[in-house]
Write a protein that holds these residues in place. Structure first.
Motif, PDB file in Angstrom:
ATOM      1  N   ASP A 114       0.794  -1.131  -0.123  1.00 46.42           N
ATOM      2  CA  ASP A 114       0.042  -0.051   0.074  1.00 46.42           C
ATOM      3  C   ASP A 114       0.855   1.232  -0.089  1.00 46.42           C
ATOM      4  N   ARG A 115       1.787   1.155   0.839  1.00 43.70           N
ATOM      5  CA  ARG A 115       2.752   2.583   0.735  1.00 43.70           C
ATOM      6  C   ARG A 115       3.771   2.641  -0.496  1.00 43.70           C
ATOM      7  N   LYS A 137       1.076   4.321  -2.737  1.00 40.86           N
ATOM      8  CA  LYS A 137       0.608   5.530  -2.343  1.00 40.86           C
ATOM      9  C   LYS A 137       1.888   6.597  -2.548  1.00 40.86           C
ATOM     10  N   ASN A 138       3.297   5.958  -2.559  1.00 43.44           N
ATOM     11  CA  ASN A 138       4.400   6.879  -2.609  1.00 43.44           C
ATOM     12  C   ASN A 138       4.997   6.880  -4.054  1.00 43.44           C
ATOM     13  N   LYS A 173       2.717   7.586  -6.490  1.00 37.86           N
ATOM     14  CA  LYS A 173       1.595   8.121  -7.218  1.00 37.86           C
ATOM     15  C   LYS A 173       2.082   9.271  -8.261  1.00 37.86           C
TER      16      LYS A 173
END
Length: 250
Positions: free
Chosen positions: A65-66, A69-70, A72
């Motif tokens: 997930d990180r 997100k990081n 994007k």
């Protein structure tokens, strides 16, 4: 433009990082923060490009997930889905923890990464590192072979779907035989046959990836072996696999 590489600290992923650095900025993903930082300094010095380090454990859902997100805000054109692990032994001898880690890394992380970046991209290339093991069941490496079968099947299906949609995002499956990497040590095996040089394998794989080949066999021997594994009786292939795994012992 960025290339994202998982399992970047060793083996094929490491070699691809240096090859892709000639054209792309890099996002390097692995658990080994010190090794990634060392690579980042070396690569950015040699190629004068941007190298971003993300020390994530892709067996953990929160780290995946990180990663999503990081990244994007980055314009990613290439994804090398390389992180993976294997173990040798009879199915009842391999711990549940080792089995589950193989499934989490080789299947779940690979699946999520392929799906995420294939959906994000408008035009790009995704390389999923499978194996010659993708073409057969594998006694004494039952879970590993099963995970590699999954990688090949899912990669081919996504590639087909993208073509049907007219989307210029290719999904290629790299299916090497033995390669000189740290895999042998991690899997607790010793190959009797000489492995392919990791840099040579990486070069061939990238060349064919950029040609949008769906299945990449990096040597003539592997290509021939993959054909025989498809046409010979499965029982015969499994007996050969079983004998082969018996020779890979420490």
């Amino acid at each position: 433009m960025f290339a994202l590489i998982t399992g970047a600290s060793k083996g094929i992923g490491y070699e691809m990082a240096y090859l892709l650095a000639e054209k792309y900025d890099l996002i390097l993903v692995a658990r080994s923060k010190d090794k990634l930082n060392e690579m980042a300094i070396d690569i950015s010095t040699k190629f004068e490009n941007r190298v971003i380090v993300m020390d994530y454990d892709l067996t953990k859902s929160e780290d995946i997930d990180r990663l999503f997100k990081n990244t994007k805000s980055f314009d990613i054109e290439v994804v090398i889905n390389n992180a993976g692990v294997g173990r040798v032994g009879m199915h009842h001898e391999i711990s549940d923890e080792d089995d589950w880690n193989m499934i989490k890394l080789n299947v779940i992380a690979m699946h999520r990464i392929l799906k995420e970046y294939s959906s994000r991209m408008v035009d790009g290339y995704i390389l999923n590192v499978a194996s010659i093991a993708s073409f057969s069941a594998g006694p004494k490496m039952a879970t590993y072979y099963a995970t590699k079968n999954y990688i090949l099947a899912y990669s081919k299906a996504v590639n087909f779907e993208n073509k049907k949609m007219g989307k210029k995002v290719s999904s290629s499956a790299l299916c090497p035989g033995p390669v000189d990497t740290c895999f042998n040590e991690n899997a607790n095996v010793t190959f009797k046959l000489k492995g392919m040089n990791a840099r040579k394998c990486a070069k061939i794989a990238l060349k064919k990836m950029f040609k949008r080949k769906a299945i990449i066999c990096p040597s003539f021997k592997v290509k021939v072996a993959s054909i025989f594994m498809k046409i010979l009786p499965s029982g015969f292939i499994m007996r050969m696999c079983y004998r082969s795994q018996n020779k890979k012992t420490n």
